[in-house]
Enzyme design. Structure first.
Site, mmCIF file in Angstrom:
data_model
loop_
_atom_site.group_PDB
_atom_site.id
_atom_site.type_symbol
_atom_site.label_atom_id
_atom_site.label_comp_id
_atom_site.label_asym_id
_atom_site.label_seq_id
_atom_site.Cartn_x
_atom_site.Cartn_y
_atom_site.Cartn_z
ATOM 1 C CB CYS A 125 -1.042 0.037 1.254
ATOM 2 S SG CYS A 125 -2.133 1.225 1.240
ATOM 3 C CB CYS A 154 -0.593 2.718 3.805
ATOM 4 S SG CYS A 154 -2.147 1.863 3.280
ATOM 5 C CG ASP A 155 2.966 1.267 4.472
ATOM 6 O OD1 ASP A 155 2.524 1.683 5.352
ATOM 7 O OD2 ASP A 155 3.045 -0.060 4.030
#
Ligand code: NDP
Length: 353
Positions: free
Chosen positions: A171, A174-175
């Site tokens: 992701c 997300c990261d």
């Protein structure tokens, strides 16, 4: 006596549904799941490090807050805090497991009952319905909320497993902005819309250096307009007819990839500080055996606009199990709340108290 509502799944959708259902005096029974990688206790977020995009959790002394909020007997499950400090205090964004333990705590505080088991089948042929746990007797219930999520597909290489959370992620949103990936060349594996979206997201970060897209054929599956977006971005380089043969690292972090040609078996090495796998997701719906209508990819279909109803009256779905488009913790939590409100109204309509 039959339960009013059973919630299956313990990610953001499950816990949000539980918080709302419990506060509506529905006394929810939540099945947390045990089987990795399918019914992951605490959902996919249990696999991520810092969550920087969940509203309400800016950088701060999260460690102190989590320790004070979560029951002591579950502290063993909390990850170590990242070593970011400011003025001597922890200063970081909430970690995935911490966020989920906080949601769980909030549900427990309102008397949600939690069972550590998997639901392996449901029976919706007559009312009340039944949910069948792997390790127990069938449980009767008037309503069911399915919140079992979806799991990101991975390549399946042992070296990929070794470097998960150490440079391997599924992701980018997300990261991607985490310090691990800062100002390093990165790779995205896959050629669908998600892969292009992830590559574009990474390439547009302020710290972006270069993003390599690893595509196994000589064309992409992504829509033409998305492909063009990748081709037009000077920081994205597409490597055609290549698959990842091995994730390379120094024991702590990813340092590169060994690529293998799908045309002539030749190999090459690519220096990158991270690999983002974007080769699709698999919804956790096989246990339903097709008893609830799904789309051609196996995601549960919502049958009314802006409602969480499914094809079976009294069965509702929330979170990624019914959403292959947004797939964010905040959207899952939102639909979890919606499902609980939908159940509350459904039970009231049926005169079930
Ligand atoms: P897709 O199934 O569309 O694409 C998966 C990609 O991964 C394919 O290119 C496939 O290659 C590749 N792949 C699969 N397995 C491997 C492997 N082992 N090694 C290397 N490559 C592999 O999934 P997405 O997640 O991209 O998209 C899911 C759905 O969501 C789609 O309908 C998409 O349109 C939609 N979506 C829409 C967006 C938008 O409109 N903005 C954004 C993101 C997703 P191959 O092509 O060779 O099979």
């Amino acid at each position: 006596m039959a339960e009013k509502v059973v919630i299956i799944g313990s990610g953001p959708a499950g816990w949000s549904a539980a918080i709302y259902a419990a506060r509506a005096s529905l006394s929810p029974l939540l099945f947390e799941g045990t089987v990795k990688p399918e019914m992951i206790p605490l959902g996919q977020l249990a696999y991520t490090t810092e969550v920087e995009n969940y509203p309400g959790f800016p950088f701060g002394n999260i460690h102190g807050f989590v320790q004070s909020a979560v029951d002591k007997d579950r502290h063993w499950n909390l990850p170590d805090p990242p070593d970011h400090k400011k003025d001597g205090q922890y200063h970081y964004a909430v970690q995935g497991t911490e966020l989920m333990e906080l949601m769980k705590q909030q549900a427990l505080n309102f008397d949600t009952r939690v069972v550590e088991d998997d639901i392996v089948d449901i029976d919706v042929t007559s009312r009340p319905y039944k949910v069948i746990p792997a390790g127990g007797e069938p449980i009767e219930t008037h309503a069911i909320i399915i919140a079992t999520g979806a799991r990101a597909n991975y390549l399946g290489l042992p070296s990929e497993e070794e470097y998960k959370n150490k440079g391997v992620s599924a992701c980018a949103v997300c990261d991607g902005a985490l310090p691990t990936f800062h100002a390093k060349p990165l790779a995205v594996v896959g050629a669908g819309d998600s892969a292009v979206e992830e590559a574009t997201y990474l390439a547009n970060l302020k710290s972006a250096v270069k993003v390599h897209m690893i595509v196994r054929r000589d064309e992409m599956r992504a829509s033409k307009i998305m492909q063009q977006r990748a081709f037009d971005n000077p920081k994205i380089e597409v490597h055609w007819n290549q698959v990842v043969d091995e994730v390379l690292g120094d024991g702590n972090l990813v340092t590169g990839l060994r690529l293998k040609s799908t045309v002539d078996d030749s190999t090459s090495e690519l220096a990158v500080g991270g690999m983002f796998v974007a080769i699709g997701h698999t919804p956790n719906t096989s246990f339903l055996g097709g008893k609830v209508a799904m789309n051609d990819k196996g995601y549960i279909q919502w049958t009314l606009p802006f409602r969480t109803n499914t094809s079976v009256e009294g069965v509702f779905a929330a979170g990624d199990v019914a959403d292959d488009y947004y797939r964010q913790a905040i959207t899952s939590a939102g639909t979890g709340c919606m499902a609980a409100l939908d159940v509350e109204r459904y039970l009231a309509d049926k005169g079930i108290e």
